[in-house]
Design an enzyme around this catalytic site. Structure first.
Site, PDB file in Angstrom:
ATOM      1  N   LYS A   1     -13.149   0.121 -15.009  1.00  0.00           N
ATOM      2  CA  LYS A   1     -14.095  -0.462 -15.962  1.00  0.00           C
ATOM      3  C   LYS A   1     -13.506  -0.432 -17.376  1.00  0.00           C
ATOM      4  O   LYS A   1     -13.501  -1.425 -18.082  1.00  0.00           O
ATOM      5  CB  LYS A   1     -15.415   0.315 -15.899  1.00  0.00           C
ATOM      6  CG  LYS A   1     -16.475  -0.215 -16.819  1.00  0.00           C
ATOM      7  CD  LYS A   1     -17.791   0.511 -16.640  1.00  0.00           C
ATOM      8  CE  LYS A   1     -18.742   0.159 -17.765  1.00  0.00           C
ATOM      9  NZ  LYS A   1     -20.030   0.809 -17.664  1.00  0.00           N
TER      10      LYS A   1
ATOM     11  N   GLU B   1      -5.700   8.550 -14.598  1.00  0.00           N
ATOM     12  CA  GLU B   1      -5.253   8.545 -13.204  1.00  0.00           C
ATOM     13  C   GLU B   1      -4.904   7.124 -12.750  1.00  0.00           C
ATOM     14  O   GLU B   1      -3.857   6.878 -12.142  1.00  0.00           O
ATOM     15  CB  GLU B   1      -6.369   9.085 -12.275  1.00  0.00           C
ATOM     16  CG  GLU B   1      -6.702  10.546 -12.465  1.00  0.00           C
ATOM     17  CD  GLU B   1      -7.803  10.786 -13.496  1.00  0.00           C
ATOM     18  OE1 GLU B   1      -7.934   9.968 -14.439  1.00  0.00           O
ATOM     19  OE2 GLU B   1      -8.522  11.789 -13.361  1.00  0.00           O
TER      20      GLU B   1
ATOM     21  N   GLY C   1     -20.200   2.529 -13.794  1.00  0.00           N
ATOM     22  CA  GLY C   1     -19.076   2.672 -12.859  1.00  0.00           C
ATOM     23  C   GLY C   1     -19.534   2.986 -11.446  1.00  0.00           C
ATOM     24  O   GLY C   1     -19.111   2.357 -10.471  1.00  0.00           O
ATOM     25  N   ARG C   2     -20.441   3.954 -11.311  1.00  0.00           N
ATOM     26  CA  ARG C   2     -20.869   4.376  -9.971  1.00  0.00           C
ATOM     27  C   ARG C   2     -21.852   3.391  -9.343  1.00  0.00           C
ATOM     28  O   ARG C   2     -22.303   3.610  -8.211  1.00  0.00           O
ATOM     29  CB  ARG C   2     -21.436   5.791 -10.026  1.00  0.00           C
ATOM     30  CG  ARG C   2     -22.518   6.011 -11.071  1.00  0.00           C
ATOM     31  CD  ARG C   2     -22.788   7.495 -11.294  1.00  0.00           C
ATOM     32  NE  ARG C   2     -23.718   7.735 -12.395  1.00  0.00           N
ATOM     33  CZ  ARG C   2     -23.388   7.852 -13.664  1.00  0.00           C
ATOM     34  NH1 ARG C   2     -22.105   7.712 -14.028  1.00  0.00           N
ATOM     35  NH2 ARG C   2     -24.287   8.090 -14.588  1.00  0.00           N
TER      36      ARG C   2
ATOM     37  N   GLU D   1     -23.311  12.671 -10.713  1.00  0.00           N
ATOM     38  CA  GLU D   1     -22.908  12.182 -12.040  1.00  0.00           C
ATOM     39  C   GLU D   1     -24.131  11.583 -12.748  1.00  0.00           C
ATOM     40  O   GLU D   1     -24.235  11.630 -13.970  1.00  0.00           O
ATOM     41  CB  GLU D   1     -21.782  11.149 -11.918  1.00  0.00           C
ATOM     42  CG  GLU D   1     -20.945  11.037 -13.182  1.00  0.00           C
ATOM     43  CD  GLU D   1     -19.707  10.150 -13.040  1.00  0.00           C
ATOM     44  OE1 GLU D   1     -19.870   8.930 -12.837  1.00  0.00           O
ATOM     45  OE2 GLU D   1     -18.584  10.661 -13.145  1.00  0.00           O
TER      46      GLU D   1
ATOM     47  N   HIS E   1     -21.164  21.295  14.180  1.00  0.00           N
ATOM     48  CA  HIS E   1     -20.244  22.346  14.617  1.00  0.00           C
ATOM     49  C   HIS E   1     -19.546  22.981  13.430  1.00  0.00           C
ATOM     50  O   HIS E   1     -18.502  23.618  13.579  1.00  0.00           O
ATOM     51  CB  HIS E   1     -19.230  21.748  15.594  1.00  0.00           C
ATOM     52  CG  HIS E   1     -19.903  21.172  16.795  1.00  0.00           C
ATOM     53  ND1 HIS E   1     -20.191  21.916  17.906  1.00  0.00           N
ATOM     54  CD2 HIS E   1     -20.426  19.933  17.022  1.00  0.00           C
ATOM     55  CE1 HIS E   1     -20.819  21.160  18.790  1.00  0.00           C
ATOM     56  NE2 HIS E   1     -20.989  19.947  18.267  1.00  0.00           N
TER      57      HIS E   1
ATOM     58  N   LYS F   1     -11.386  16.126 -19.597  1.00  0.00           N
ATOM     59  CA  LYS F   1     -10.364  15.089 -19.871  1.00  0.00           C
ATOM     60  C   LYS F   1      -9.632  15.413 -21.169  1.00  0.00           C
ATOM     61  O   LYS F   1      -8.409  15.319 -21.255  1.00  0.00           O
ATOM     62  CB  LYS F   1     -11.018  13.714 -20.011  1.00  0.00           C
ATOM     63  CG  LYS F   1     -11.545  13.106 -18.740  1.00  0.00           C
ATOM     64  CD  LYS F   1     -12.031  11.675 -19.022  1.00  0.00           C
ATOM     65  CE  LYS F   1     -12.881  11.137 -17.904  1.00  0.00           C
ATOM     66  NZ  LYS F   1     -13.525   9.872 -18.216  1.00  0.00           N
TER      67      LYS F   1
HETATM   68  O1  F6P Z   1     -14.694  10.258 -15.414  1.00  0.00           O
HETATM   69  C1  F6P Z   1     -15.793   9.680 -14.842  1.00  0.00           C
HETATM   70  C2  F6P Z   1     -15.733   8.181 -14.849  1.00  0.00           C
HETATM   71  O2  F6P Z   1     -15.945   7.697 -16.119  1.00  0.00           O
HETATM   72  C3  F6P Z   1     -16.718   7.600 -13.858  1.00  0.00           C
HETATM   73  O3  F6P Z   1     -17.981   7.484 -14.383  1.00  0.00           O
HETATM   74  C4  F6P Z   1     -16.075   6.304 -13.498  1.00  0.00           C
HETATM   75  O4  F6P Z   1     -16.595   5.777 -12.319  1.00  0.00           O
HETATM   76  C5  F6P Z   1     -14.625   6.755 -13.377  1.00  0.00           C
HETATM   77  O5  F6P Z   1     -14.471   7.702 -14.414  1.00  0.00           O
HETATM   78  C6  F6P Z   1     -13.597   5.663 -13.497  1.00  0.00           C
HETATM   79  O6  F6P Z   1     -13.696   4.959 -14.692  1.00  0.00           O
HETATM   80  P1  F6P Z   1     -12.993   3.561 -14.903  1.00  0.00           P
HETATM   81  O7  F6P Z   1     -13.579   2.603 -13.934  1.00  0.00           O
HETATM   82  O8  F6P Z   1     -13.267   3.183 -16.319  1.00  0.00           O
HETATM   83  O9  F6P Z   1     -11.513   3.753 -14.657  1.00  0.00           O
END
Ligand code: F6P
Length: 536
Positions: free
Chosen positions: A197, A203, A257-258, A343, A374, A494
């Site tokens: 987003k 990452e 995002g979620r 979240e 189990h 972060k």
């Molecule tokens: O660190 C949490 C977050 O901001 C989530 O809310 C989001 O889904 C994820 O990181 C990834 O964010 P992006 O889509 O901006 O890379």
């Protein structure tokens, strides 16, 4: 405040009177209980009769919803009001699947033409990739909401996937994730989808850079245009990264995002199962939106689910809930719902900025049945805490094989029954159990659960289930008076990681320059020492 609402006091009394009642008695007393406490909507059947409630509890919970302003809150969300107050944003994942033809306005502008435009582009692109036999592997690079939704759905609907296409998901910055995926694919037949987003997530950008270098090394810079697309709200950053904005699919800041799998973030889903099936997923979510918006609270599945959460967390002291899909295709559902629920509602400050003094957001965990039986069910049956459970299953399997599905369904039905009924001391004794083992074999029962049954796991039904959970979480958030759509709690970690990174990259002499607590400083020094020796 929730706790000062009149219905809250009534529910406290209701809790005191129900505390000593067993669900067994409630079932024995009322032969219509299962019928009374279940809702059917399209192919989805929601049975909530195995909860510690009476008709009065339900009425009072609905009163609490009304006193909390749930009705206007639902209207506000669907009509594009900026209900994400801390980020001053509308919350309109529902617009992404709005099939009604009705406009949806943000700041006076109808967003539906843009939504439809992106869907059209997704259709054209996914059709083309599915026809292009030179592409055999799709790699979605993203994390959190840009990973969990598409990853879970492509697995949940794998039955419908094109056999000639493999879909991979890389999320972790741990180099192992991308390395293992790259090992199994070829540059010339791979399409990378960079999903973010913000397009600033460490990452995702790290993984995307590694993938880009790998591709360029094999095919040259020019190949990037054919093998990379981006999905983002941030065109500038996409360009900066080296992906042509023509190869970009947009979405908007009013999609959390979620809550984004319904947007272009769902491109990997559309490629894997085809755009028509992706559309059916949206249709299912839209159907649940309509139900949530219009069904009276007493017949409204997400509303009842949300109210039951509040009932258990704020009156009974539950802190954890389990989602237990009896469908191997849904095995990633708990991981997806973890982000959605935790979240969204893991907050301890209310919308007005006050510290909250009642329980909010529960810990969610789960596993597919019967595997979980189990593993951790022991604690759910006989542990000291109450863990409300959702059991989910399709009546018909997509892989009907011998007796498998009947056995699976027998377990799916047995577990909620066992949790509710338990086994009394008298029953254990009647089985001839030696006296010294009787207490170990007693099941207190009276442990609550919902049972969610769909006819079959179709894209439409999955869409309904996912939207049902989104709205359940929304209901909880409204009653708790929190902003379910921000996530400030992820920021501090972060920031600190950014501060620590140069201390791991640069100075490997074991000295720590940054200011940290002694534990962190020791650990940095130790890691640097080990790496200095080991990486020589
Ligand atoms: O660190 C949490 C977050 O901001 C989530 O809310 C989001 O889904 C994820 O990181 C990834 O964010 P992006 O889509 O901006 O890379």
């Amino acid at each position: 405040m929730l706790t000062s609402l009149p219905a809250f006091s009534s529910l406290k009394k209701e809790y005191q009177s129900l505390k000593k009642t067993n669900m067994r008695e409630l079932f024995a007393r009322d032969k219509q209980r299962a019928e009374k406490f279940s809702i059917e909507y399209k192919d989805l059947f929601f049975d909530y009769s195995k909860n510690i409630i009476t008709g009065t509890t339900l009425k009072t919970l609905i009163k609490l919803a009304n006193e909390s302003g749930l009705n206007p809150a639902i209207k506000a969300m669907f009509s594009g009001e900026k209900i994400n107050t801390t980020e001053k944003r509308a919350v309109l994942h529902t617009a992404l699947r709005n099939r009604s033809g009705r406009p949806v306005y943000v700041d006076g502008k109808d967003v539906m033409p843009e939504v439809k435009e992106v869907l059209k582009k997704m259709k054209a692109f996914s059709d083309a990739v599915r026809k292009d036999k030179t592409i055999t592997d799709i790699v979605n690079i993203g994390i959190g909401g840009s990973d969990l939704g598409p990853k879970m759905v492509t697995e949940a609907l794998h039955h419908y996937a094109a056999p000639n296409l493999r879909t991979h998901f890389v999320s972790n910055v741990d180099g192992t994730d991308i390395t293992e995926v790259l090992k199994g694919i070829k540059p010339e037949s791979t399409l990378f989808i960079i999903s973010s987003k913000t397009f600033t997530t460490q990452e995702t950008l790290t993984n995307a850079t590694t993938a880009r270098n790998w591709l360029v090394k094999a095919l040259g810079e020019k190949a990037v245009a054919k093998h990379f697309v981006a999905i983002s709200t941030n065109a500038e950053k996409v360009k900066e990264f080296g992906i042509n904005p023509d190869n970009m699919f947009v979405f908007w800041d009013w999609v959390g995002g979620r809550y984004s799998l319904w947007s272009a973030i769902g491109l990997s889903i559309a490629i894997a199962i085809g755009f028509d099936k992706f559309s059916e997923l949206l249709d299912g979510a839209f159907a649940m939106d309509e139900h949530f918006k219009s069904a009276p609270f007493a017949e409204n599945i997400p509303v009842i689910m949300g109210l039951l959460s509040v009932w258990y967390y704020d009156f009974w002291g539950a802190r954890v809930n389990a989602v237990l899909p009896y469908d191997e295709y849904l095995r990633k559902l708990p991981a997806y719902l973890q982000q959605l629920q935790m979240e969204s509602n893991g907050k301890s400050v209310d919308k007005q900025g006050n510290r909250i003094r009642y329980a909010t957001g529960a810990v969610l965990f789960g596993e597919s049945g019967t595997n979980g039986q189990h593993s951790f069910y022991q604690l759910i049956h006989q542990g000291t805490q109450m863990i409300p459970c959702d059991f989910i299953a399709p009546a018909i399997s997509l892989n009907e094989t011998g007796d498998h599905h009947s056995i699976l369904l027998a377990n799916f039905l047995a577990q909620p029954e066992a949790l509710m009924m338990g086994k009394s001391k008298a029953e254990v004794l009647a089985e001839g159990t030696p006296k010294d083992l009787v207490n170990q074999k007693v099941f207190t029962g009276n442990r609550p659960s919902n049972t969610i049954l769909v006819d079959k796991m179709t894209p439409f039904n999955l869409g309904m289930i996912l939207a049902m959970y989104e709205h359940k979480i929304f209901v909880e958030g409204v009653l708790w008076n929190i902003d379910s759509f921000d996530q400030w709690g992820v920021e501090l970690g972060k920031q600190l990681a950014k501060k620590i990174l140069p201390e791991l990259q640069g100075d490997v002499k074991g000295r720590v320059k940054g200011k940290h607590d002694s534990s962190t400083s020791n650990l940095i020094a130790r890691i640097n020492k080990i790496r200095k020796k080991g990486l020589k």
